[in-house]
Design a protein around this motif. Structure first.
Motif, PDB file in Angstrom:
ATOM      1  N   ALA A  71       0.802  -1.223   0.000  1.00 26.09           N
ATOM      2  CA  ALA A  71       0.000   0.000   0.000  1.00 26.09           C
ATOM      3  C   ALA A  71       0.838   1.277   0.000  1.00 26.09           C
ATOM      4  O   ALA A  71       0.338   2.336  -0.394  1.00 26.09           O
ATOM      5  CB  ALA A  71      -0.954  -0.005   1.193  1.00 26.09           C
ATOM      6  N   GLU A  72       2.099   1.201   0.432  1.00 24.21           N
ATOM      7  CA  GLU A  72       2.947   2.396   0.463  1.00 24.21           C
ATOM      8  C   GLU A  72       3.625   2.662  -0.884  1.00 24.21           C
ATOM      9  O   GLU A  72       4.247   3.703  -1.064  1.00 24.21           O
ATOM     10  CB  GLU A  72       3.996   2.261   1.570  1.00 24.21           C
ATOM     11  N   TRP A  73       3.500   1.744  -1.828  1.00 27.09           N
ATOM     12  CA  TRP A  73       4.119   1.914  -3.135  1.00 27.09           C
ATOM     13  C   TRP A  73       3.229   2.776  -4.031  1.00 27.09           C
ATOM     14  O   TRP A  73       1.994   2.739  -3.912  1.00 27.09           O
ATOM     15  CB  TRP A  73       4.320   0.567  -3.824  1.00 27.09           C
ATOM     16  N   PRO A  74       3.821   3.524  -4.971  1.00 22.81           N
ATOM     17  CA  PRO A  74       2.994   4.223  -5.967  1.00 22.81           C
ATOM     18  C   PRO A  74       2.313   3.210  -6.886  1.00 22.81           C
ATOM     19  O   PRO A  74       2.741   2.052  -6.976  1.00 22.81           O
ATOM     20  CB  PRO A  74       4.012   5.076  -6.727  1.00 22.81           C
ATOM     21  N   SER A  75       1.240   3.647  -7.548  1.00 25.26           N
ATOM     22  CA  SER A  75       0.484   2.726  -8.391  1.00 25.26           C
ATOM     23  C   SER A  75       0.460   3.198  -9.840  1.00 25.26           C
ATOM     24  O   SER A  75       0.615   4.382 -10.136  1.00 25.26           O
ATOM     25  CB  SER A  75      -0.948   2.572  -7.878  1.00 25.26           C
ATOM     26  N   VAL A  76       0.266   2.232 -10.744  1.00 25.21           N
ATOM     27  CA  VAL A  76       0.115   2.489 -12.183  1.00 25.21           C
ATOM     28  C   VAL A  76      -1.138   1.755 -12.640  1.00 25.21           C
ATOM     29  O   VAL A  76      -1.353   0.595 -12.284  1.00 25.21           O
ATOM     30  CB  VAL A  76       1.343   1.988 -12.976  1.00 25.21           C
ATOM     31  N   GLU A  77      -1.979   2.428 -13.423  1.00 19.90           N
ATOM     32  CA  GLU A  77      -3.184   1.803 -13.963  1.00 19.90           C
ATOM     33  C   GLU A  77      -3.030   1.590 -15.462  1.00 19.90           C
ATOM     34  O   GLU A  77      -2.489   2.448 -16.173  1.00 19.90           O
ATOM     35  CB  GLU A  77      -4.412   2.666 -13.681  1.00 19.90           C
ATOM     36  N   GLN A  81       9.631   0.472  -7.418  1.00 17.19           N
ATOM     37  CA  GLN A  81       8.575  -0.451  -6.989  1.00 17.19           C
ATOM     38  C   GLN A  81       7.218   0.205  -7.244  1.00 17.19           C
ATOM     39  O   GLN A  81       6.957   1.313  -6.763  1.00 17.19           O
ATOM     40  CB  GLN A  81       8.699  -0.765  -5.492  1.00 17.19           C
ATOM     41  N   VAL A  82       6.359  -0.490  -7.993  1.00 13.95           N
ATOM     42  CA  VAL A  82       5.013   0.027  -8.231  1.00 13.95           C
ATOM     43  C   VAL A  82       3.998  -1.104  -8.139  1.00 13.95           C
ATOM     44  O   VAL A  82       4.301  -2.270  -8.425  1.00 13.95           O
ATOM     45  CB  VAL A  82       4.883   0.721  -9.608  1.00 13.95           C
ATOM     46  N   ARG A  83       2.780  -0.733  -7.729  1.00 15.84           N
ATOM     47  CA  ARG A  83       1.624  -1.625  -7.806  1.00 15.84           C
ATOM     48  C   ARG A  83       0.971  -1.389  -9.161  1.00 15.84           C
ATOM     49  O   ARG A  83       0.865  -0.259  -9.606  1.00 15.84           O
ATOM     50  CB  ARG A  83       0.602  -1.294  -6.712  1.00 15.84           C
ATOM     51  N   VAL A  84       0.513  -2.449  -9.805  1.00 16.43           N
ATOM     52  CA  VAL A  84      -0.072  -2.314 -11.137  1.00 16.43           C
ATOM     53  C   VAL A  84      -1.514  -2.829 -11.109  1.00 16.43           C
ATOM     54  O   VAL A  84      -1.787  -3.907 -10.563  1.00 16.43           O
ATOM     55  CB  VAL A  84       0.748  -3.086 -12.186  1.00 16.43           C
ATOM     56  N   LEU A 133      -2.945  -6.461 -10.499  1.00 13.38           N
ATOM     57  CA  LEU A 133      -2.321  -7.365 -11.467  1.00 13.38           C
ATOM     58  C   LEU A 133      -0.973  -7.899 -11.000  1.00 13.38           C
ATOM     59  O   LEU A 133      -0.545  -8.965 -11.434  1.00 13.38           O
ATOM     60  CB  LEU A 133      -2.128  -6.653 -12.810  1.00 13.38           C
ATOM     61  N   GLY A 134      -0.281  -7.129 -10.156  1.00  8.14           N
ATOM     62  CA  GLY A 134       1.034  -7.549  -9.700  1.00  8.14           C
ATOM     63  C   GLY A 134       1.916  -6.353  -9.421  1.00  8.14           C
ATOM     64  O   GLY A 134       1.452  -5.217  -9.307  1.00  8.14           O
ATOM     65  N   SER A 135       3.207  -6.613  -9.329  1.00 15.58           N
ATOM     66  CA  SER A 135       4.173  -5.555  -9.034  1.00 15.58           C
ATOM     67  C   SER A 135       5.148  -5.410 -10.186  1.00 15.58           C
ATOM     68  O   SER A 135       5.342  -6.329 -10.996  1.00 15.58           O
ATOM     69  CB  SER A 135       4.937  -5.872  -7.745  1.00 15.58           C
ATOM     70  N   GLY A 136       5.774  -4.254 -10.257  1.00 11.90           N
ATOM     71  CA  GLY A 136       6.758  -4.016 -11.297  1.00 11.90           C
ATOM     72  C   GLY A 136       7.596  -2.804 -10.964  1.00 11.90           C
ATOM     73  O   GLY A 136       7.578  -2.305  -9.834  1.00 11.90           O
ATOM     74  N   HIS A 137       8.345  -2.336 -11.949  1.00  8.16           N
ATOM     75  CA  HIS A 137       9.123  -1.114 -11.793  1.00  8.16           C
ATOM     76  C   HIS A 137       9.129  -0.374 -13.123  1.00  8.16           C
ATOM     77  O   HIS A 137       8.863  -0.972 -14.184  1.00  8.16           O
ATOM     78  CB  HIS A 137      10.550  -1.412 -11.322  1.00  8.16           C
TER      79      HIS A 137
END
Length: 325
Positions: free
Chosen positions: A248-254, A278-281, A290-294
């Protein structure tokens, strides 16, 4: 009982695919693995794990991961932790906690300002020697197993970071101190208790420990074993948070639908975003983790992905969210 009596076999638990994160308030006296196995049986889960050991004498927040969420357990393991520690000044023990034999008793002359000054000296990066009574492994065996046999082995000091130490209570009559501890992973609070006592010149041991936070998740969000047991099997699914609760502390990408599908197949996607480690996707319709990425040089690169069946299962579980009585 007659020797010819037939003993009925225990009914076999039929496991099922369960996905998500359960925030458990671990009770006193139960190991982290015992707590995990109890909850795993209650959910009939095929796959489950915990995200950092709590000693049997410690209580509080123990995030448990199920199914797809186990892919993100390491995030919680690496996260900062929060604890409420009760420290008994003036008494040292063989185990640095209340279970050990008393080594020495000393008068406690320190007042609250002196205690606060001693605690302040430990805020920041410090070096700790892991205690013998710990789950750290030596040649495949936990140190506490060796310690119970009277064996002491050489240990390497480790660097940890104490983010903050806040005095929450001081009972001068009992010489008991309550501390709120915010620290990096791998911090031994019992060692911290001993070191504070040594700095004050009276010695100390850890009399009680309650984990209050692990990264973004807090004890206030946790449920007890009794609360889980009080619900029927399907209602229990409503207690599970999505795996992204640990991120939850990571930035997100949609990503729009067509891009989300390509991302799930492992393809790099162009995004209008700065470099991020580190991003949430998420997919947009329906909004799904969907998962995590960078992100590097304008490209979104997958790190850990959920499968389409896992995503579908978690969308179904999201409709079963139930308040805990």
């Amino acid at each position: 009982m007659s020797s010819n009596a037939v003993v009925s076999p225990r009914p076999r638990i039929v496991r099922r695919a369960v996905h998500g994160v359960l925030l458990l308030d671990k009770p006193l006296g139960l190991s982290s693995n015992d707590a995990l196995q109890k909850v795993k049986r209650l959910f009939r889960a095929e796959k489950a794990g915990h995200t950092g050991t709590l000693d049997p004498l410690a209580t509080g927040l123990l995030p448990l991961t199920f199914g797809a969420a186990t892919k993100f357990s390491q995030v919680s393991l690496e996260a900062d932790k929060g604890y409420l520690a009760t420290i008994q000044l003036g008494v040292t023990t063989t185990t640095a906690d209340g279970e050990g034999e008393v080594l020495q008793r000393c008068p406690v002359t320190a007042d609250l300002p002196a205690i606060e000054a001693a605690c302040a000296a430990f805020v920041g990066p410090i070096s700790q020697l892991p205690p013998m009574y710990s789950a750290l492994k030596h040649q495949g065996r936990a140190l506490y197993e060796l310690a119970r046999q009277g064996v002491t082995v050489e240990r390497t000091p480790r660097q940890v970071h104490i983010r903050s130490l806040t005095v929450m209570g001081w009972d001068a009559e009992l010489a008991q101190l309550q501390l709120q501890v915010q620290c990096s992973k791998g911090t031994y609070v019992r060692t911290l208790a001993e070191d504070i006592g040594q700095r004050l010149g009276c010695g100390a041991h850890l009399a009680g420990l309650r984990r209050t936070a692990s990264g973004p998740v807090k004890l206030e969000q946790a449920v007890t074993l009794a609360q889980i047991e009080a619900l029927d099997e399907e209602a229990r699914l409503g207690l599970l948070a999505s795996p992204d609760a640990l991120l939850a502390e990571w930035p997100s990408v949609e990503l729009p639908d067509e891009e989300a599908g390509r991302f799930l197949s492992g393809m790099r996607r162009r995004v209008a975003a700065p470099d991020m480690a580190q991003v949430r996707v998420y997919g947009v319709r329906p909004r799904a983790f969907l998962g995590s990425g960078h992100v590097k040089a304008g490209e979104l690169i997958a790190d850990r992905l959920l499968s389409p069946p896992e995503i579908a299962a978690m969308l179904v579980q999201a409709t079963a969210r139930a308040p805990v009585a």
